[in-house]
Every structure is written in C-alpha cells, then in structure tokens.
Design an enzyme around this catalytic site. Sequence first.
Site, PDB file in Angstrom:
ATOM      1  N   ASP A  35       0.832  -1.202   0.000  1.00  0.00           N
ATOM      2  CA  ASP A  35       0.000   0.000   0.000  1.00  0.00           C
ATOM      3  C   ASP A  35       0.870   1.256   0.000  1.00  0.00           C
ATOM      4  O   ASP A  35       1.676   1.466   0.895  1.00  0.00           O
ATOM      5  CB  ASP A  35      -0.901  -0.020   1.237  1.00  0.00           C
ATOM      6  N   THR A  76      -6.709   3.146  -2.594  1.00  0.00           N
ATOM      7  CA  THR A  76      -6.538   1.760  -2.181  1.00  0.00           C
ATOM      8  C   THR A  76      -7.588   0.808  -2.754  1.00  0.00           C
ATOM      9  O   THR A  76      -7.249  -0.261  -3.266  1.00  0.00           O
ATOM     10  CB  THR A  76      -6.551   1.676  -0.642  1.00  0.00           C
ATOM     11  N   ASN A  97     -12.312   4.277  -2.290  1.00  0.00           N
ATOM     12  CA  ASN A  97     -12.478   3.592  -1.009  1.00  0.00           C
ATOM     13  C   ASN A  97     -13.939   3.637  -0.576  1.00  0.00           C
ATOM     14  O   ASN A  97     -14.415   2.780   0.148  1.00  0.00           O
ATOM     15  CB  ASN A  97     -11.587   4.225   0.049  1.00  0.00           C
ATOM     16  N   LYS A 156      -5.954  -3.990   6.185  1.00  0.00           N
ATOM     17  CA  LYS A 156      -7.158  -3.316   5.685  1.00  0.00           C
ATOM     18  C   LYS A 156      -8.139  -4.324   5.092  1.00  0.00           C
ATOM     19  O   LYS A 156      -7.731  -5.225   4.354  1.00  0.00           O
ATOM     20  CB  LYS A 156      -6.795  -2.298   4.600  1.00  0.00           C
ATOM     21  N   ASP A 157      -9.423  -4.123   5.360  1.00  0.00           N
ATOM     22  CA  ASP A 157     -10.417  -5.036   4.808  1.00  0.00           C
ATOM     23  C   ASP A 157     -10.409  -5.025   3.285  1.00  0.00           C
ATOM     24  O   ASP A 157     -10.422  -6.079   2.632  1.00  0.00           O
ATOM     25  CB  ASP A 157     -11.818  -4.740   5.367  1.00  0.00           C
ATOM     26  N   ARG A 158     -10.359  -3.847   2.675  1.00  0.00           N
ATOM     27  CA  ARG A 158     -10.376  -3.775   1.214  1.00  0.00           C
ATOM     28  C   ARG A 158      -9.127  -4.374   0.598  1.00  0.00           C
ATOM     29  O   ARG A 158      -9.159  -4.914  -0.506  1.00  0.00           O
ATOM     30  CB  ARG A 158     -10.576  -2.335   0.742  1.00  0.00           C
ATOM     31  N   ASP A 295       1.283   2.828   3.910  1.00  0.00           N
ATOM     32  CA  ASP A 295       0.306   3.870   3.600  1.00  0.00           C
ATOM     33  C   ASP A 295       0.156   4.843   4.765  1.00  0.00           C
ATOM     34  O   ASP A 295       0.126   6.056   4.571  1.00  0.00           O
ATOM     35  CB  ASP A 295      -1.038   3.225   3.266  1.00  0.00           C
ATOM     36  N   ASP A 342      -0.784  -0.398  -4.781  1.00  0.00           N
ATOM     37  CA  ASP A 342      -2.128   0.055  -5.152  1.00  0.00           C
ATOM     38  C   ASP A 342      -2.137   1.514  -5.604  1.00  0.00           C
ATOM     39  O   ASP A 342      -3.112   1.968  -6.205  1.00  0.00           O
ATOM     40  CB  ASP A 342      -3.107  -0.146  -3.996  1.00  0.00           C
ATOM     41  N   HIS A 478      -2.773  10.945  -1.877  1.00  0.00           N
ATOM     42  CA  HIS A 478      -2.644  10.425  -3.239  1.00  0.00           C
ATOM     43  C   HIS A 478      -4.018  10.433  -3.878  1.00  0.00           C
ATOM     44  O   HIS A 478      -4.992  10.870  -3.284  1.00  0.00           O
ATOM     45  CB  HIS A 478      -2.079   9.002  -3.199  1.00  0.00           C
TER      46      HIS A 478
END
Length: 538
Positions: A35, A76, A97, A156-158, A295, A342, A478
């Site tokens: 990330d 992300t 996101n 992170k879930d995603r 990140d 990402d 970003h």
Amino acid sequence: MRIVGWMGFLSAWLMLGSLRIEGETPRLVVAIAVDQMRYDYLERFGHQFSTNGFRLLTERGAFMTFGRYNYYPTVTGPGHASYLSGCGPAVHGILGNSWFDKKTRKDIGCVADASVQGVGTTNSAGQASPRNLIGATLADQMRLQFDSKVISLALKDRGAILPAGKKPAAAYWYDASTAGFVSSTYYLTNLPAWVDQFNQRQLPQSYANRTWERLLPPEEYQFTDVGVGEGHLEGETNSVFNHTVTVTTNGVVQFFSTPFGDEYTAEFALAAIDAEELGRQGRTDLLCLSFSSLDGVGHTFGPFSHEVQDQVIRLDRQLERIFNHLHQRLGMENVMVVLTADHGVAPTVEYAKSKGLDGSTEGGSFMTELMTRMDQQYGSGKYFLSPGLHYGNIYLNHDTLREKQLSVAAVSSFIRDYALGTGLIQACFTREQLLNGQAPGWIGQCVLNGYNPERSGDLVLVFKPFALPGGSKTGTTHGSLYSYDTRVPILFYGTAFRPGRYADAFYITDIAATLASALRCEEPPGSFGLPCVRILVP
C-alpha cells in the site's frame, strides 16, 4: 534434496534456474500489494535491501521499470480491485475507497456489506464482502481452472477482500477493537482453529509502548529527519525519530502506521502458508497478501522522510522472511510471485514548495463556492445530490433540473467553465463526453478508464499537479493521475518469466493478462490488459 547449512541454502537460492518445463505450473502463486509504495523507492533504497527480499524480484525476476496506473483515481480500493482483475473502475465498479451511491443517495464503502456479519468480531468491522466488485479476478479464474485454494489477508479489509475475487477459501483483515484478524459470514461461519490460535498470541498487545528506531545508522538515511510538512503519529507531538507505539484510552494499540504492522502481517502470512498447506495439495494455490502500514507512514511523513525509508527497508526484511520460508517449504522454483502497489503518493505540499514546485492545498471549499454560484445563476435550489466532491465526481440532482427546466448540458457547461476558471482545475469532463469517448489525451484516457456509467457522477474534475485540495497542514495524500501517484513497482518472479529490467510501457491492468498467460489459464472476464510477451518463457 535437503540442503544443509546457510551457505548451501544461499547458493541454492542464487542458482535457481529460469528454464521452464513444458506444461509446468507453479504450486503456489503469491500476489503481493504494498500500500502506497512508489516505484522510486526500489531505486533509492535498493542498495540497502537484503539478498532475498525485494532484490529477489528486482535482480532475479522480471522488473517492469515503467509500470503505471492508467486510470483515475489512484486510491486503495480501486488499486486492489484492479491488479488481479485486469481492468479499471470503468469495468469492476470500485470507484474509490467509498463513493456516493445514486440509488440510496448515501456514501457506500467499497467493501461494505450490511447483509453479512463479522466472524471473530461483533462490530461493523466484520460487515464486509466483495459484493460491490463487478466481474471477477484472476483468483476466480484459478479456482475455475485449477480448483485453487485462495487465501487473502491484509490489515485493511479492502486490501484483503478485493484481490481475492468472489469466493476465496477465506479473506482475513485486522479489527483494532478485538486486536485480531477477522472475517465475515460471506466467507466463513467460524474462524479456523489456526486463526484463533494466532489471535490468542496477542501480538498487537506486545507492540504497546514499543520504540520504533531506525534500523540502520542515521547517516545512511536520505534527506533530513526534520522534513518540512511532516506530521506525527497518534499520541506523539514530534515528527522525528525515535517513535513510540501508543495505546488509546480504550486500549487500541496504535501500531498500524509503524513497521510493526508489516511484521504482524508477515507473521500471519507465515501461519496461513503452513496451516492451510498452500501449494502442498497437488494443485496451484494462490496467496493474496497486502502490506498496509506504509500507507499510514507515507500519509503522515511523506515520501522523502526517514520514516518512509526505514519502513521500506524493514518491509524488505519481512519479504525475505516469507520468501525464505516458502523456499524451505516448497522450493522457490515452485513458486510464482507478483509484487506491485495500489498507488503511489505525492510529496507534502511544503516539500514541493521548498523545491520550487506548485504545491497547493486550495480547493477544499470548491463545492461550497460552486453551490453559491449555482444559486446566483439559476436561483436557490438543491442542484447536487451530494455536497461532496467524490474523487472529482459531481452528482447533479436531476429532479431539481427538471423542476427548473434546466438542461443537463447547459448546467454541465456552466460548471465546467466555472471550474476551469478557478485556476485549480487541470481538466473537466462531462458524462456525455465520457460516454461518447470524447476525452482526449492521457488525462482523458485515465478518466475514461476510471469512469463507471452506472456509479460515476455527471462531471469529473481533475486538479492540477501537486494539488492536495482541502489537505491538512501536515502530511500528504494520493489519488491523482500524475506520475507520483501512478508510477509503481511491478515485478514478476518464477520460472515462467525471463529475469531482467524492462522499460516497456506496462500498466497495472496488464498484470492479470501476463499472469494468466504464464499460468496458461483464461484471463478475468473484464480484463482489458495485454500480456508482456517479452518477459514470458515459451
């Protein structure tokens, strides 16, 4: 043959051949996303990497040195959805996101799913799934062709959910309130025993009050530790080393934005490899692994900080641990690896300005000022479904336009003229332009690849370079289509690939097609990327 001794182990590493047996498929594919890792980190810090971390990929793999994102926005959710699906938000529908949902007229998280419940947690952190993803990823194609077991994990879930496609064996992400890895009923009814046992080790609690020091002597770090525009970690008031992992009043250990987050992720990955017997069941399995902590560090300190450099160097050591473990368990000649990011990240506004660049945080009040102009032009009214600017997307209220007998074209033209007159906006495209493919140049193509007709807005704005609209006084972010956000590492390793540095034009959407060609399987259904034939062993 068993290798005895470290020198023998290292020699075997360095002598791994690149010849491929006809019809051979790897026992395990490892897809890694870091990330917020910019491409230039590999060049700037490469001399400080270990033998079998990043250098395994850069020196003994196919290194795509001009790898880029080819859509907007670079955040992300879309990044993790794109690199194994072979398409951008225009196809897979993950606009950001989160995004504004025109049907419910509410913001929706990219992996939010109220129809499922958490497994390993009772709070909303477990209400997540890939249902918002349109189509499929390479993980799904591998399940169809090879009956692959797919395991995916990230803080992170995603980061855990989106690369793994529609129905992996499991996806796991971190829940700070329970201090452990969790999942949802979309995948499982209960956590496997090995996950429970891992969570019972209480590693997050062991990071409480830990000191984050530089791994190397201070003089080996670039630039200065007192960088302009740098922020500070939760619970701290300074932006220089050393840092301390603090604990909130409700007991949450704030280790996410430190190297301990990557250490924790790597530890869980090692446990998953062994417990799930990945690559050891006579088929080609897939491990999707996302490292999230860079990140947090990058947002706080910026890409030219000692903290980012140290984070990347320490991540290199975690990758070495994983690759050495895989070599011991499977032999790296039986493993295929792809590593990318990402998105990248912009320099802090203050740092950009210190170098004579046009850094700006203006634009945070753009929508408020636009609503005032709309009222002045057309009379008072609710002209927008949402007062926010969602990754450049503006959503018009068509009910109001019909009531006032205003054409969408006329209103869109007014907004575009206003936006371009502010001095903040590089480009503005209307829905009609995008649906008709009338978006010229690189900027237009990136916006087109990120525009989903079902979910995107009526207009899309693109801010000028080095602009962080509405940004805070410190740190950075970003999301743009400029090189600092789009240029990322893309590396392939395995007997299917010819080692070397390749400056070919190569996009994030080409990864899935290249892997599919190497695996001799069908690419994901929405893939519009192309394989890089030059790096493939026949």
